[in-house]
Structures are given as structure tokens and as C-alpha cells.
Motif scaffolding. Sequence first.
Motif, mmCIF file in Angstrom:
data_model
loop_
_atom_site.group_PDB
_atom_site.id
_atom_site.type_symbol
_atom_site.label_atom_id
_atom_site.label_comp_id
_atom_site.label_asym_id
_atom_site.label_seq_id
_atom_site.Cartn_x
_atom_site.Cartn_y
_atom_site.Cartn_z
ATOM 1 N N PRO A 23 -4.271 10.691 4.436
ATOM 2 C CA PRO A 23 -4.251 10.511 2.979
ATOM 3 C C PRO A 23 -5.656 10.600 2.398
ATOM 4 O O PRO A 23 -6.648 10.383 3.100
ATOM 5 C CB PRO A 23 -3.663 9.107 2.812
ATOM 6 C CG PRO A 23 -3.986 8.408 4.096
ATOM 7 C CD PRO A 23 -3.917 9.468 5.155
ATOM 8 N N ASP A 24 -5.743 10.907 1.110
ATOM 9 C CA ASP A 24 -7.052 10.942 0.453
ATOM 10 C C ASP A 24 -7.293 9.708 -0.420
ATOM 11 O O ASP A 24 -8.406 9.475 -0.869
ATOM 12 C CB ASP A 24 -7.226 12.224 -0.372
ATOM 13 C CG ASP A 24 -6.111 12.447 -1.394
ATOM 14 O OD1 ASP A 24 -5.536 11.455 -1.895
ATOM 15 O OD2 ASP A 24 -5.803 13.614 -1.677
ATOM 16 N N ARG A 25 -6.244 8.919 -0.649
ATOM 17 C CA ARG A 25 -6.406 7.699 -1.440
ATOM 18 C C ARG A 25 -5.228 6.769 -1.183
ATOM 19 O O ARG A 25 -4.190 7.183 -0.648
ATOM 20 C CB ARG A 25 -6.516 8.014 -2.929
ATOM 21 C CG ARG A 25 -5.249 8.527 -3.573
ATOM 22 C CD ARG A 25 -5.509 9.025 -4.982
ATOM 23 N NE ARG A 25 -4.287 9.336 -5.707
ATOM 24 C CZ ARG A 25 -3.566 10.432 -5.547
ATOM 25 N NH1 ARG A 25 -3.953 11.339 -4.657
ATOM 26 N NH2 ARG A 25 -2.481 10.633 -6.268
ATOM 27 N N LEU A 26 -5.408 5.521 -1.592
ATOM 28 C CA LEU A 26 -4.350 4.524 -1.515
ATOM 29 C C LEU A 26 -4.018 4.039 -2.925
ATOM 30 O O LEU A 26 -4.877 4.020 -3.807
ATOM 31 C CB LEU A 26 -4.778 3.316 -0.679
ATOM 32 C CG LEU A 26 -5.317 3.565 0.730
ATOM 33 C CD1 LEU A 26 -5.694 2.233 1.378
ATOM 34 C CD2 LEU A 26 -4.312 4.322 1.584
ATOM 35 N N LEU A 27 -2.790 3.634 -3.114
ATOM 36 C CA LEU A 27 -2.393 2.878 -4.298
ATOM 37 C C LEU A 27 -2.033 1.475 -3.832
ATOM 38 O O LEU A 27 -1.258 1.314 -2.878
ATOM 39 C CB LEU A 27 -1.188 3.514 -4.989
ATOM 40 C CG LEU A 27 -1.332 4.955 -5.485
ATOM 41 C CD1 LEU A 27 -0.028 5.405 -6.129
ATOM 42 C CD2 LEU A 27 -2.480 5.091 -6.463
ATOM 43 N N ILE A 28 -2.609 0.459 -4.478
ATOM 44 C CA ILE A 28 -2.235 -0.910 -4.139
ATOM 45 C C ILE A 28 -1.634 -1.575 -5.369
ATOM 46 O O ILE A 28 -2.057 -1.321 -6.496
ATOM 47 C CB ILE A 28 -3.424 -1.724 -3.594
ATOM 48 C CG1 ILE A 28 -4.568 -1.827 -4.611
ATOM 49 C CG2 ILE A 28 -3.926 -1.131 -2.297
ATOM 50 C CD1 ILE A 28 -5.698 -2.746 -4.168
ATOM 51 N N LEU A 61 2.854 9.769 1.031
ATOM 52 C CA LEU A 61 2.979 9.954 2.472
ATOM 53 C C LEU A 61 3.723 8.806 3.151
ATOM 54 O O LEU A 61 4.575 9.034 4.003
ATOM 55 C CB LEU A 61 1.588 10.103 3.107
ATOM 56 C CG LEU A 61 0.729 11.285 2.620
ATOM 57 C CD1 LEU A 61 -0.583 11.313 3.393
ATOM 58 C CD2 LEU A 61 1.472 12.600 2.776
ATOM 59 N N SER A 62 3.351 7.564 2.821
ATOM 60 C CA SER A 62 3.949 6.426 3.514
ATOM 61 C C SER A 62 3.672 5.148 2.730
ATOM 62 O O SER A 62 2.915 5.153 1.753
ATOM 63 C CB SER A 62 3.374 6.296 4.935
ATOM 64 O OG SER A 62 1.989 5.969 4.881
ATOM 65 N N ILE A 121 0.849 -1.185 0.000
ATOM 66 C CA ILE A 121 0.000 0.000 0.000
ATOM 67 C C ILE A 121 0.888 1.241 0.000
ATOM 68 O O ILE A 121 1.845 1.334 0.779
ATOM 69 C CB ILE A 121 -0.922 0.031 1.232
ATOM 70 C CG1 ILE A 121 -1.922 -1.133 1.194
ATOM 71 C CG2 ILE A 121 -1.656 1.365 1.336
ATOM 72 C CD1 ILE A 121 -2.767 -1.233 2.462
ATOM 73 N N THR A 122 0.568 2.181 -0.866
ATOM 74 C CA THR A 122 1.189 3.504 -0.837
ATOM 75 C C THR A 122 0.103 4.511 -0.516
ATOM 76 O O THR A 122 -0.926 4.560 -1.203
ATOM 77 C CB THR A 122 1.825 3.852 -2.199
ATOM 78 O OG1 THR A 122 2.759 2.832 -2.567
ATOM 79 C CG2 THR A 122 2.546 5.188 -2.130
#
Length: 255
Positions: free
Chosen positions: A53-58, A21-22, A12-13
Motif C-alpha cells: 500500500p502507499d497509504r493508510l486510512l485510520i 487492499l485490506s 486501519i484500511t
Amino acid sequence: MAESLLLAVTRITTMKGDKILSEATGFYFTRDGVVFLITNKHVVRDEPTSHQPDRLLIDLHPDSQNLAKLTQFTLPLYQEGRPLWKEASDRTSEVDIVAIPLDVSRFPENCEYVCFEMEHISENLDHVEIGASLLIPGFPLGFHDELHHLPVARHAIVASSFGLRFKGMGYFLSDGRTHRGCSGAPVVTQMVSDPKHKLPWRLLGVHSSRFDVRRDIRADEALGLNSAWYSDIILKMTDPEKMEEKNKDTTSGGE
């Protein structure tokens, strides 16, 4: 072909606007035809550190025959200002786990992933003894197989009486080396009843954070103990009836 456990876990980003962010860890869980991403609540929102955060990247594997191929799937965290994740609380506090519904119809057609199911979570907490062997697959400090985009696994053991709430909280302790980036990783032990199962692991918990104590850093090593929230809370937060009740309450302005 990679082991099924590694394909059940994803990197997860966390993003806010164009800013990274992390990094963290999540895993797939399915119930009644709905697939969820499970991770820690502090991954999606952490008030003490102003992490919002406003969204995740998987990370996804779009080609089951070639794990070296990678695509990233964008997962919004809010819709019209409302959180899209499901959470739960127990009798003492909020639980550091969230379940985020996934629209897997938007995944690549031949996407390769594996889901934990209800059968992997046991509400019967017998037969797990202190010192039992655990695996925590994840992305410590972001480290992973950058060719095949797979997590690595840390070995740990059960470090507190399993089934009892450590200090009254809804978690048990594991003893093992973990790092930032492992937040949200599944804590598993191997099933003994059906070792030929496609995903032959029992989901005991969700890794949350490391513990430490005041110590002389020149003389004392880090404590090396971690919290793992009991996995049966996932059944509560993904219960279709409870999810429907919450949706009705939100629509009607209830709490």
C-alpha cells in the motif's frame, strides 16, 4: 463513554491509489510527546504477497461527546520513496511490528483517542504465567460496532512460556480465536497495581498471525494458536536517540 482500551485501538484500511487492499488493526502509543500508530509490518508492506500500500486510512472519533461521528485520517507511508515507519530487528530476525509517527496536530480538535505509554510496557517479564488471561481488541474480518466505530475484543490465554522466545523468535503464543483484520492488535492483560489508571491494561505484545499445521480438515479443527511479538521492542523502535541516529545515517547515505 466507551472504555479507554477501545479508544486506544483504531481500524486501519490499507490503500494503493484508489483501491482498498485490506483492513487491519492498530493502536496508539506515545513517548516524549510523539504519538505513534503501532501495527504489524506486514500491514504496511509484505513482499511474499506483493502487498504494497502507499497509504493508510485510520478511523478517528472527531467528537468526544458523540462517538457515532466518524472521520478518516490519511497516513502516507512514503516520502520521496522512503518509508515513513520505524522498525526494528532482534538477534534472529526482523520483527513484525512498525511504529508510524502521527502528526496529531492535524487531528480534529476534539478528537477522542487514548494512548499506551512506556509505563504500560514492562521489560520485567516476571509474573505472567502460562494460562494467564489476555484480551485482543481489534477488527476481526472487519467486524466492529458500526454505529460507534469501536473494536470488539477476543479473549485468549498465554499459550507458551512467557518471557521465553518461542522457537527462538521474539514472540510468545496466545490461544484464542482470531481472524484476518486483527493484525496489529494490542495483546493486553489487566494491571493489578493500579486498576483506577485511565488505561488500566498492561501491554504484553502485538498480535501478528495465526498458526496452523498440516491436518485433516475433515477430522481436525484449526490449531487456534497465534503469535504475539513482545511489546518491549516498541521501546527500541521509538527510542529518540536511535531514531535520530537513523535519520543521520539516512541523510549521509549510510546504512
